[in-house]
Write an enzyme that holds these catalytic residues in place. Structure first.
Site: not given
Ligand code: GLA
Length: 357
Positions: A85, A110, A184, A256, A322
């Protein structure tokens, strides 16, 4: 079992706007097989042996191009120009303000509405001794999704004879810009569609992580993992932390978060993580030149997608590793820089190494 490595091309489909998409199947001498499509550079399938030698596809995906085009939560895809983000979809660089496409609440996520995950890449097969590879190229025009500069990008997937999938990312620009490329893929080491990954065991080589606010933007702090569900310095059951009421787990709906990799060198490949599935005996190790890695436990999978396994994907049915620079780096001057200048080359490498116990 194959006795030699190979790379084969087939027709995969046509995008809604009429572009042909190819699929390349890379196989090594052990029979490990990776399928990649030129749309989004997406890994649609990755087959590795379990402890008995049985091959299984261990990545989540779809069986139709239209699903990847319209409803994919970035399954298997290359992510650019900026993975993760950027707060308020804005940043300033070289005295100029840039407004990005807004595609995640108030933020940019992304790479925007039509990021690298939705572009058709040019492909070139590479065969070099014990390895097979696929070189993908895409030049993103100046201003695409709001980012400055023409960005010439090349991503190479290499399958080695020791069951490693190596990803080399390169980019050059003709204007000062920001870049943060990743992949991803959602893994489930028990097999695509095998259910929850909560019983996998994770080890992450990180003393610190980047806590986030309610919009999943880093607060700027590099918080110690010690004494929190983020402490994966020794192997730990994922479920233990996934069910915790620790505020960061609650706001992320699970993991996350970006983990700051403990690095001994600035630029070499370092051990970032290892995830192990006790049921199949499969393990994946991650080695990277990047400073951090997002560990995402598929929190937004909600039972609305039917995958290539033929079954529904529900929350926690896959995990992503990631490798990247920290989220929102263009707005956080204390984070390692994601700037790329004309004349310089952006260059990172990540290796996913597959083993069994
Ligand atoms: C990344 C983000 C998550 C989500 C996924 C896609 O990993 O950090 O919050 O947006 O991508 O769903």
């Amino acid at each position: 079992m194959a006795t030699n490595n190979s790379i084969e091309k087939s027709i995969y489909g046509t995008t809604a706007d009429g572009k042909p998409v190819e699929q390349y199947t890379l196989t090594n001498a052990n029979g490990m097989e990776v399928k990649v499509i030129t749309f989004g550079g997406i890994i649609t399938s990755l087959s590795v042996p379990d402890r008995t030698g049985k091959m299984n596809n261990i990545v989540l995906g779809f069986d139709k191009l239209a699903d990847y085009e319209t409803r994919s939560p970035y399954f298997g895809a290359l992510i650019g120009r900026y993975g993760n983000r950027i707060a308020n979809a804005k940043f300033s660089l070289g005295g100029k303000d840039y407004q990005l496409a807004v595609n995640d609440g108030i933020n940019a996520l992304h790479g925007g509405k039509k990021g690298f995950d939705k572009q058709v890449w040019a492909a070139k097969a590479i065969k070099d001794g014990a390895t097979v590879g696929l070189e993908l190229s895409y030049t993103s025009p100046d201003g695409e999704e709001g980012y400055p500069g023409n960005l010439a990008t090349t991503v190479t997937y290499t399958l080695t004879s020791t069951n490693e999938l190596r990803i080399d990312y390169r980019a050059t620009t003709d204007q000062l810009t920001v870049v943060n490329l990743t992949n991803h893929t959602y893994f489930n080491l028990a097999g695509n569609g095998a259910g929850s990954i909560a019983n996998h065991i994770a080890q992450i080589n990180a003393d610190r992580y980047t806590p986030v606010d309610a919009n999943l933007i880093p607060t700027g702090e590099l918080a110690p993992v010690e004494g929190t569900p983020f402490d994966f310095r020794s192997p730990k059951l994922v479920n233990a932390g996934l069910r915790s009421s620790f505020p960061q787990i609650v706001s992320g709906r699970g993991y996350d978060h970006d983990f700051v990799i403990n690095r001994e060198t600035e630029n070499d490949l370092e051990f970032a993580a290892q995830i192990y599935d006790p049921s199949s005996g499969r393990k994946v190790e991650v080695w990277t030149t990047e400073p951090s890695m997002q560990f995402y436990t598929g929190n937004f999978l909600d039972g609305t997608l039917v995958g290539s396994s033929g079954s529904l994907y529900r929350q926690g049915d896959g995990f992503c590793l990631e490798t990247q620079h920290y989220p929102d780096s263009p707005n956080q001057s204390d984070f390692p820089t994601t700037e790329l200048k004309p004349g310089d080359t952006y260059q990172t490498t990540t290796v996913y190494r597959f083993l069994t116990d």
